[in-house]
Design a protein around this motif. Structure first.
Motif: not given
Length: 274
Positions: A78-86, A138-144
């Motif tokens: 969910l965080l990756r999707v939200a971040g990528e859309l932004i 988990l931030w190591a997975l989310i940020l990239p």
């Protein structure tokens, strides 16, 4: 008659392909409902006898339950999707609608990074996140996952295809660039954003390599890594439990696709992807 035969000519191969693609899923469900001793029978027993429903209760509530890893995968996705859309919508709009020196060259340079294999970036990311103190989080997975070339490309293609008269009329009424972006172009981009959201969710949900390199604590495993926890008394992979967990793991992907499939098709039409 010609139309009738043409339907058969196109329909039969498509049905054969559909069955070929669905066969592995049928095998997975069948194995999930079998005792382990029946999983390797030759010829294969498609209908389990007896049905081993305990496999599902074990992977959901047993000592190696997938529910914690399931929750972590949902959080990361969910965080990756939200971040990528932004990031993708803002970058795509900037490359499509804003004029600045070197815009096109910068965009081509950004696209060129897509030729770098993802596996080559794993070691630099490992070192980078280790120095930042984000390794084994988990931030190591989310940020990239918040910054992707494909996402920016899709959004740019959409914004380029929209009439410039919309922005000109808004600017004549006193709207600034942010208002033009958020009030005019962004609402029009919802089909493309839905398609990008589906792709980003699936990539994050199925990502195995990145957690394997950047996560070492089993308590932080995402769902793909946790599937390796189901072993029998000899330490071998337990096929029934593993397939039961795999069946559970594909449910969110199916739900996301079923809910957003019409927007996905519309987005592919808007961006010119066949």
């Amino acid at each position: 008659m010609t139309n009738k035969y043409s339907k058969w000519i196109w329909g039969v191969p498509l049905w054969i392909l559909a069955i070929a693609f669905l066969a592995p899923f049928a095998w997975m469900i069948s194995t999930a409902l079998k005792p382990d001793v029946d999983a390797y029978k030759i010829p294969m027993q498609w209908i389990p006898d007896p049905f081993q429903w305990d496999n599902f209760s074990t992977v959901l509530s047993g000592a190696t339950s997938v529910l914690p890893a399931f929750g972590r995968s949902v959080f990361v996705a969910l965080l990756r999707v939200a971040g990528e859309l932004i990031t993708a919508t803002m970058a795509g709009y900037a490359f499509a609608r804003m004029s600045f020196k070197g815009r096109d060259k910068l965009f081509l340079l950004y696209l060129a990074t897509a030729i770098i294999p993802a596996q080559l970036l794993l070691v630099p990311r490992f070192i980078y996140f280790q120095k930042l103190g984000l390794y084994d989080t988990l931030w190591a997975l989310i940020l990239p996952g918040m910054f992707t070339v494909l996402g920016t490309f899709l959004m740019r293609q959409f914004f380029v295809s929209q009439p410039a008269e919309f922005a000109e009329a808004a600017r004549m009424d006193g709207a600034n660039e942010w208002r033009v972006f958020t009030r005019i172009y962004l609402p029009l981009a919802t089909p493309v954003m839905s398609a990008l959201g589906i792709l980003a969710f699936v990539w994050s949900w199925n990502d195995y390599e990145t957690p394997l390199v950047l996560i070492s604590n089993p308590d932080r495993y995402t769902l793909p890594l946790s599937l390796t926890n189901f072993v029998d008394e000899q330490g071998q992979i337990a096929p029934g439990l593993t397939m039961a967990a795999s069946v559970i793991s594909i449910v969110p992907v199916l739900i996301v696709f079923v809910v957003l499939q019409r927007r996905f098709i519309a987005a592919m039409t808007h961006t010119g992807i066949k």
